[in-house]
Structures are given as structure tokens and as C-alpha cells.
Design a protein around this motif. Structure first.
Motif, PDB file in Angstrom:
ATOM      1  N   VAL A 392       0.861  -1.193   0.000  1.00  5.62           N
ATOM      2  CA  VAL A 392       0.000   0.000   0.000  1.00  5.62           C
ATOM      3  C   VAL A 392       0.892   1.235   0.000  1.00  5.62           C
ATOM      4  CG1 VAL A 392      -1.895  -1.122   1.229  1.00  5.62           C
ATOM      5  CG2 VAL A 392      -0.091   0.019   2.536  1.00  5.62           C
ATOM      6  N   PRO A 393       0.352   2.411  -0.349  1.00 11.39           N
ATOM      7  CA  PRO A 393       1.144   3.648  -0.262  1.00 11.39           C
ATOM      8  C   PRO A 393       1.692   3.842   1.154  1.00 11.39           C
ATOM      9  CG  PRO A 393      -0.870   4.043  -1.485  1.00 11.39           C
ATOM     10  CD  PRO A 393      -0.985   2.659  -0.920  1.00 11.39           C
ATOM     11  N   GLU A 394       2.829   4.491   1.263  1.00 18.92           N
ATOM     12  CA  GLU A 394       3.533   4.655   2.538  1.00 18.92           C
ATOM     13  C   GLU A 394       2.648   5.258   3.622  1.00 18.92           C
ATOM     14  OE1 GLU A 394       6.864   3.604   4.554  1.00 18.92           O
ATOM     15  OE2 GLU A 394       6.616   3.418   2.377  1.00 18.92           O
ATOM     16  N   ASP A 395       1.800   6.221   3.232  1.00 15.72           N
ATOM     17  CA  ASP A 395       0.978   6.890   4.236  1.00 15.72           C
ATOM     18  C   ASP A 395      -0.141   5.997   4.781  1.00 15.72           C
ATOM     19  OD1 ASP A 395      -0.099   7.072   1.609  1.00 15.72           O
ATOM     20  OD2 ASP A 395      -1.555   8.557   2.315  1.00 15.72           O
ATOM     21  N   LEU A 396      -0.482   4.932   4.033  1.00 18.28           N
ATOM     22  CA  LEU A 396      -1.538   4.018   4.493  1.00 18.28           C
ATOM     23  C   LEU A 396      -0.979   2.789   5.216  1.00 18.28           C
ATOM     24  CD1 LEU A 396      -3.939   4.011   1.382  1.00 18.28           C
ATOM     25  CD2 LEU A 396      -4.178   5.307   3.515  1.00 18.28           C
ATOM     26  N   PRO A 398       0.802   2.323   8.152  1.00 19.00           N
ATOM     27  CA  PRO A 398       0.517   2.119   9.589  1.00 19.00           C
ATOM     28  C   PRO A 398      -0.909   1.645   9.843  1.00 19.00           C
ATOM     29  CG  PRO A 398       1.721   4.166   9.254  1.00 19.00           C
ATOM     30  CD  PRO A 398       1.319   3.687   7.895  1.00 19.00           C
ATOM     31  N   GLU A 399      -1.850   2.284   9.156  1.00 22.71           N
ATOM     32  CA  GLU A 399      -3.260   1.924   9.350  1.00 22.71           C
ATOM     33  C   GLU A 399      -3.536   0.496   8.866  1.00 22.71           C
ATOM     34  OE1 GLU A 399      -7.638   3.322   7.605  1.00 22.71           O
ATOM     35  OE2 GLU A 399      -5.906   4.657   7.387  1.00 22.71           O
ATOM     36  N   THR A 400      -2.956   0.127   7.719  1.00 20.85           N
ATOM     37  CA  THR A 400      -3.162  -1.216   7.169  1.00 20.85           C
ATOM     38  C   THR A 400      -2.520  -2.273   8.068  1.00 20.85           C
ATOM     39  OG1 THR A 400      -3.080  -0.234   4.950  1.00 20.85           O
ATOM     40  CG2 THR A 400      -2.914  -2.630   5.102  1.00 20.85           C
ATOM     41  N   THR A 401      -1.318  -1.955   8.532  1.00 20.39           N
ATOM     42  CA  THR A 401      -0.619  -2.886   9.433  1.00 20.39           C
ATOM     43  C   THR A 401      -1.436  -3.118  10.700  1.00 20.39           C
ATOM     44  OG1 THR A 401       1.553  -2.168   8.620  1.00 20.39           O
ATOM     45  CG2 THR A 401       1.491  -3.271  10.767  1.00 20.39           C
ATOM     46  N   GLN A 402      -1.986  -2.050  11.245  1.00 22.33           N
ATOM     47  CA  GLN A 402      -2.769  -2.166  12.467  1.00 22.33           C
ATOM     48  C   GLN A 402      -3.989  -3.048  12.268  1.00 22.33           C
ATOM     49  OE1 GLN A 402      -1.758  -1.067  15.520  1.00 22.33           O
ATOM     50  NE2 GLN A 402      -3.487  -2.362  16.156  1.00 22.33           N
ATOM     51  N   LYS A 439       6.426  -5.908   0.428  1.00 26.17           N
ATOM     52  CA  LYS A 439       7.706  -5.205   0.295  1.00 26.17           C
ATOM     53  C   LYS A 439       8.538  -5.366   1.565  1.00 26.17           C
ATOM     54  CE  LYS A 439       9.646  -0.578  -0.508  1.00 26.17           C
ATOM     55  NZ  LYS A 439       9.331   0.851  -0.745  1.00 26.17           N
ATOM     56  N   GLU A 440       7.900  -5.255   2.727  1.00 28.57           N
ATOM     57  CA  GLU A 440       8.624  -5.408   3.993  1.00 28.57           C
ATOM     58  C   GLU A 440       9.162  -6.827   4.159  1.00 28.57           C
ATOM     59  OE1 GLU A 440       6.589  -2.308   7.126  1.00 28.57           O
ATOM     60  OE2 GLU A 440       5.361  -4.003   6.464  1.00 28.57           O
ATOM     61  N   TRP A 441       8.375  -7.789   3.736  1.00 35.18           N
ATOM     62  CA  TRP A 441       8.839  -9.175   3.826  1.00 35.18           C
ATOM     63  C   TRP A 441      10.041  -9.399   2.907  1.00 35.18           C
ATOM     64  CZ3 TRP A 441       8.824 -12.437   7.418  1.00 35.18           C
ATOM     65  CH2 TRP A 441       7.725 -12.645   8.252  1.00 35.18           C
ATOM     66  N   LYS A 442       9.983  -8.862   1.710  1.00 35.48           N
ATOM     67  CA  LYS A 442      11.107  -9.017   0.778  1.00 35.48           C
ATOM     68  C   LYS A 442      12.378  -8.409   1.363  1.00 35.48           C
ATOM     69  CE  LYS A 442       8.560  -9.265  -3.619  1.00 35.48           C
ATOM     70  NZ  LYS A 442       8.303  -8.578  -4.918  1.00 35.48           N
ATOM     71  N   ASN A 443      12.236  -7.249   1.993  1.00 27.30           N
ATOM     72  CA  ASN A 443      13.408  -6.614   2.622  1.00 27.30           C
ATOM     73  C   ASN A 443      13.967  -7.475   3.755  1.00 27.30           C
ATOM     74  OD1 ASN A 443      13.256  -4.398   0.915  1.00 27.30           O
ATOM     75  ND2 ASN A 443      11.993  -3.195   2.334  1.00 27.30           N
ATOM     76  N   LYS A 444      13.053  -8.041   4.566  1.00 26.92           N
ATOM     77  CA  LYS A 444      13.492  -8.890   5.687  1.00 26.92           C
ATOM     78  C   LYS A 444      14.184 -10.148   5.174  1.00 26.92           C
ATOM     79  CE  LYS A 444      10.867  -9.402   9.422  1.00 26.92           C
ATOM     80  NZ  LYS A 444      11.642  -9.176  10.669  1.00 26.92           N
TER      81      LYS A 444
END
Length: 639
Positions: A392-396, A398-402, A439-444
Motif C-alpha cells: 500500500v502507499p507509505e501513508d496508508l 501504519p493503518e493497514t498494518t494495524q 515489500k517489507e517481507w522481501k526486505n526482511k
């Protein structure tokens, strides 16, 4: 004067088939003709193409290896109580395998001339010997003899009503209500009413001679005007149809249809010559049919509350116990139980989603990790899971993760309620570190692969055994592609993974003695997981990664795929596949027996046969670790 040696032989033989099917007098007579044979380690009992002996053999102590010396393939091992050398008795041909003492052994030589009349007069003994003869010609490592889910006629398809019932033991009532043949019909009916049962057994001298059912009372007393003062002999169904208590559902169904009856009598030996031990009714068969995969799957999918799923998981354990008792192939057992467990997880996620105020903002996938991801989690152990959601876009973010963290907490709580313990290391999707965008998983994953320290290797070993439990498969595929591209770019990572696969010490030391825990809570116990199963699992993982094999997470399926890729190592890989299944089956049985994970084994509680079967798998563990060490040059690079 009593022959004490023959008495000891008889006492031993009566504990094993087919001798346990013989009456005591016959067994005593046979035992007086049995010879005792001592064999040193590696000494030959008989060779390939050798003329038939006048005896077949039973292992009293030790172990015998059966092998084809021309192809150098092991066909079987015989442990305490096993019979071998049946070809002269069954086929009357020269031996087609060599029998050699795997360790110092004592054998009982059973004279064929004395035993053949016994087998010819007893169909159960004859059938057992024929089946044993056939099984001794099969190589458990031979690919042709493996049963795959696709080949099996009992394949479970949760979308269709294919039901595995053939091997399930039927439930039956052990509470037997009976009467004598002189009982009046009225007294028998009163006894049936008092005990709220639909049938009563008629016995004479404790042996079943007939049965009366509700149907008999309706058709013969009411319709045909039999006086209720008449004896039960006038209306009872006789002779009764009897079976042994180890009756399967399908056998019960076929017997009832064949004889057009609604009740079967189970006796001690399956004949009318021994007392009844139970009664099977059509209702019992229907109840037993409720405990089969397709029915349970449908019930789970209909569940609207977590506690309903918890109750249904009890049925899964009943299935598992039944499959183990009936010796269903481990690959098939594991597939069925894993499918059922996956269905439970899917339904917990489905219920959890309904509890959320809003639907998921983007696509997501729930990943099962570790043993659950490999389809090898048969017992109730702890959770290992993760969640990946679409970018998702960077600004969304935190909300999506939550949102997905809130969902994950509901799911992991629900899984805990149905029997999955929370992961002690918190490797669960409810942990922010295991609930990430693609994207975060790929980085990890990239970090783990490019910085393979001990912790990163541990995380990788858990995470790389994943499967889709719920959600969008495309997200999973993108993660897999990223892993294989990264590993190919940084091959040194495989060396570190290989090193991790060699960290567990071998299962046995000098003189093939089990290596046990030296201290702590499990002092003097054998760690089946760390010393036997984990080395096989870790080796399979690094090998499939090196070959970029996708979409196979199950350990024995990985070895079977490796056997196709590397024909020169086929025998070893198939031995590893067989060993993995054997060890998992042993661990599951131990876990059920002791109501725990089955990981730590008290060696003193095992029989010699059980210890021998364990040691039989250790050769594959040692050899696959040698292959890993040489192929990835672990000692040279990591020092």
C-alpha cells in the motif's frame, strides 16, 4: 519331565503372530521341535539362490537384514518376533534374498514339515504367512512401492465426498445384555426395555447361539402371533454372524449387507466358539461414519463458533489414532490430518474476519510455518505463523498494518482456544515482526540471506518451510520467487544453512548407543526431534533450495523430488524419505501414548523392537549429513 526350553520357546512365540492364533497344546507340541540358532554379527543365515532350508525362522533376539546382493538393495529388517525365510513354505523355491545377522542374533528355527499341516488347517494362519511372505519381498525405499496421495484409492478431496473408511475401526458396544435359550420372549423384551437396547444376545455356556432384535419382536411376535410365553429359541436369529473385534467400518457394512442383518456379534477370536466381547449395530456404523475426513471437513466449515471447532478437533485425534492402529501409510495419514488441521485454521480465520468491523483493506495471505507448513504437525503443538499483505502507499501502511495485527491477534487467540499453544518465541502473525507487507517481507528476507548470522539462519529455517493456510496465493508465489533469486545471487547463504543443518549431533555414539540428554528436565531422555528428525528436515531444506525447487515444503516429498533430480543419490534420498516418515510416526505414537509432543523418549520404556526400528533410521541421518558436509564444503569455509 517338563522341557523347560520348549516352554520358554512357547512363552515367547505366543506373543507374536501367527503363533498367537494357535491353541496352547498345539503350540507346546510345535515348540518341542523348534531348534535354537545363534548367529554372530554379519554371519549369513541363508544366501540368494541357496536351496531351501527345512525351517523358516523367527527372530528371538537381535536383528536380521534381508537384501538383494546382486543389486545391493536392502529389502527389509527383521526384529524381535519377526518371521523370515518363508519361501520354502509358501513358494517352494530357492531363496531370492540373502538373510544376514545385522547384529548378534538368536533365532528360532521352525520345522516346515511340522508347521505346514497347522497352516493348511487354519486359514487365518495361512493368510498371515502369505501376507508376511509378500511384505518381505518389498523394499521400503523402493519408489515403486511408495503410495502417493495421487495413486492411493483413498485420496481425500475436501471438495468431494470421498471418504476414507476402509481402514477405520468400527465403534461397538462393549456392554452386552444376554439371556439363556429358555428365557421367554416376554422376559427378553422386558430386559431389552429396561436396558434401552435394540437387541439381546442369546447365550448357552457363555457362547453366542442367537440374537433377538426389535425387528424380530415386530415381525415374529406381533405380525406372526408368536405367544410371548414361548422361549426365545423360537424367534431368535441363529446362527449368529460373528467377527473379531478389530473390524473396520467397511467390513461391518459389507457383512450387514451380505447377510441382510442389522447387528454383528464380536467375539474373542471372531468365531462362535469364544465368548462375545461386543455388538455392532447399524447405528454404530453410522456413528463411526461420522468420524471420517469428508464429514469432519463439512462440520468444520459449518462451525460458527471457535468452541465448535475445538470439539471437532477431538474427532481428528480419533482419526489419527485409528490410522496409526491400522498402520495406514504415513504419507497418506499425514496428508489427511494436515488437510483437516488446515480446514480448522481456515475456519478460525473466517470467523475472526467476521468479527472485524471492516473487511480487509487489501489482499493478504496467512502462512503456516515450521512443521505445520511442512504438513508434518500431527499432534497439538505450538503455533508458528506469519501474515503478508499486499503493498500500500507509505501513508496508508501504519493503518493497514494495524488492521492485520488486530486480525492476527483474533486468529492466534482462536487457534489457542482450539488447542494450538502460543509460540514461546512469539513467532506468530500477532507479533508486528511477523505481520508485514510484501515489500517489507522481501526486505526482511533479503537481510536474512545477505547477513546470514546464527539468528538469521534460524529464522530462515523456520520461515522457509511455509505453506498457504488462507488467502491470496500470488503473494506467496512472489515471496518464493524473491527467495530463490536472492539465494542464487548470494550462494554463500546455502553454506550457512548447510552448517546449521549439521549443528545437531548424531543420534548414536560408540556401539550404536543412543546419545541422551546429559542434564536438565529431560536428563537421560533421547531427543527424537533434535537428534533424528531435525537433521533430516534441515538437510532436505538446503538441498531443495540449492536446486530452486518450489512449492514443496513436506520433507519426504522433498526427498522424493531430490531422488528424481539426482538419480545417482536416489537410494539415499528414498531412504531419507522413508526414515522421516518412520520417525514422525514413532514420535506421533509416543506423543499420543504419553499425552505430550512425543519429542523426548524414555529409552527404558521402549521394547527392543522399538529401539531397533529407531536405530534403523539413523543410518540415513548419518549419510545425509555427510553429503551436506561434502557438497557445501562446510568445514572448509566456516572453519
Amino acid at each position: 519331565m517338563k522341557n523347560l526350553i520348549s516352554e520358554r520357546i512357547a512363552d515367547f512365540l505366543k506373543n507374536y503372530p501367527p503363533f498367537n492364533l494357535m491353541d496352547d497344546k498345539l503350540l507346546d507340541t510345535l515348540s518341542q521341535e523348534v531348534s535354537i540358532v545363534y548367529k554372530e554379527k554379519n554371519s549369513v543365515v541363508f544366501s540368494m539362490d541357496e536351496n531351501p532350508h527345512s525351517n523358516f525362522y523367527v527372530v528371538h533376539k537381535g536383528a536380521i537384514e534381508l537384501s538383494n546382493t546382486k543389486s545391493n538393495v536392502i529389502a527389509d529388517f527383521c526384529d524381535e518376533g519377526d518371521i523370515f525365510g518363508l519361501r520354502p513354505l509358501i513358494a517352494k523355491e530357492n531363496y531370492r534374498l540373502e538373510a544376514k545377522a545385522y547384529e548378534e542374533s538368536i533365532l528360532y528355527a521352525i520345522p516346515i514339515a511340522s508347521f505346514r499341516p497347522i497352516a493348511d488347517s487354519n486359514p487365518n494362519i495361512s493368510n498371515f504367512l502369505t501376507e508376511s511372505f509378500a511384505s518381505n519381498t518389498r523394499n521400503p525405499y523402493n519408489k515403486k512401492n511408495r503410495i502417493t496421495p495421487q495413486e492411493s484409492p483413498y485420496n481425500i478431496d475436501t471438495g468431494k465426498d470421498i471418504i476414507l473408511t476402509d481402514f477405520q475401526p468400527v465403534r461397538y458396544s462393549k456392554r452386552i445384555v444376554s439371556c439363556g435359550p429358555r428365557y421367554t420372549i416376554q422376559k427378553a423384551a422386558q430386559r431389552m426395555t429396561k436396558n434401552r437396547i435394540g437387541s439381546i444376545l442369546v447365550c448357552e455356556k457363555d457362547l453366542p447361539i442367537g440374537i433377538i432384535t426389535d425387528k424380530d419382536l415386530r415381525n415374529k411376535v406381533v405380525s406372526e402371533n408368536h405367544p410371548i410365553s414361548s422361549s426365545v429359541k423360537t424367534i431368535m436369529s441363529s446362527p449368529v454372524i460373528t467377527y473379531p473385534k478389530k473390524l473396520t467400518i467397511t467390513q461391518a457394512q459389507m457383512a450387514m449387507m451380505k447377510s441382510d442383518i442389522s447387528h454383528l456379534i464380536l467375539t474373542e477370536d471372531g468365531t462362535v466358539n469364544t465368548p462375545a466381547v461386543g455388538v455392532v449395530s447399524k447405528n454404530d456404523v453410522m456413528v463411526s461414519l461420522g468420524d471420517n475426513p469428508a464429514v469432519i471437513v463439512k462440520a468444520i466449515k459449518r462451525a460458527r463458533k471457535i468452541k465448535q471447532i475445538k470439539e471437532l478437533r477431538k474427532s481428528i485425534m480419533v482419526l489419527l489414532k485409528g490410522y496409526l492402529e491400522q498402520n495406514i501409510p504415513m504419507a497418506l495419514t499425514s496428508k489427511i490430518i494436515s488437510e483437516l488441521n488446515d480446514t480448522c485454521i481456515k475456519q478460525v480465520i473466517h470467523i475472526s474476519l467476521q468479527k472485524m468491523k471492516n473487511p480487509p483493506p487489501v489482499k493478504f495471505a496467512w502462512l503456516a510455518l515450521g512443521s505445520q507448513g511442512r504438513g508434518e504437525q500431527l499432534l497439538h503443538t505450538d503455533q508458528d505463523n506469519a501474515l503478508v499483505f499486499d503493498d500500500v502507499p507509505e501513508d496508508l501502511l501504519p493503518e493497514t498494518t494495524q488492521y492485520f495485527l488486530s486480525l492476527s491477534k483474533k486468529v492466534t487467540k482462536g487457534l489457542n482456544k482450539i488447542g494450538y499453544e502460543y509460540c514461546p518465541a512469539d513467532m506468530m502473525a500477532s507479533n508486528p515482526q511477523w505481520c508485514l507487507s510484501l515489500k517489507e517481507w522481501k526486505n526482511k528476507l533479503s537481510y536474512w540471506i545477505t547477513n546470514p548470522g546464527p539468528n538469521q539462519v534460524l529464522m530462515s529455517s523456520i520461515f522457509f518451510d511455509y505453506s498457504l493456510a488462507y488467502g491470496d496465493r500470488n503473494l506467496l508465489d512472489q515471496m518464493s520467487d524473491h527467495i530463490f533469486k536472492s539465494v542464487k545471487k548470494y550462494p554463500i547463504f546455502l553454506v550457512h544453512i548447510a552448517n546449521g543443518a549439521l549443528q545437531n549431533p548424531p543420534p548414536t555414539g560408540f556401539f550404536r548407543q543412543f546419545i541422551v540428554e546429559q542434564d536438565g528436565q529431560h536428563k537421560d531422555f533421547f531427543d527424537l526431534k533434535s537428534r533424528a528428525l531435525r537433521p533430516l528436515i534441515d538437510a532436505a531444506r538446503v538441498l531443495v533450495l540449492s536446486h530452486s525447487v518450489k512449492s514443496i515444503s513436506n520433507t519426504w516429498e522433498r526427498y522424493e523430488k531430490l531422488a528424481e533430480i539426482e538419480p545417482n543419490n536416489q537410494e539415499l534420498y528414498l531412504a531419507c524419505s522413508y526414515a522421516t516418515k518412520a520417525l514422525l510416526k514413532f514420535r506421533t505414537k509416543q506423543g499420543i501414548l504419553h499425552n505430550d509432543s512425543g519429542r523426548f523418549i524414555e529409552l527404558e520404556a521402549l521394547t527392543k523392537e522399538e529401539k531397533m526400528k529407531l536405530k534403523r533410521t539413523f543410518k540415513a541421518v548419518k549419510e545425509i549429513q555427510e553429503v551436506i558436509s561434502i557438497r557445501f564444503k562446510v568445514s572448509n569455509i566456516l572453519g
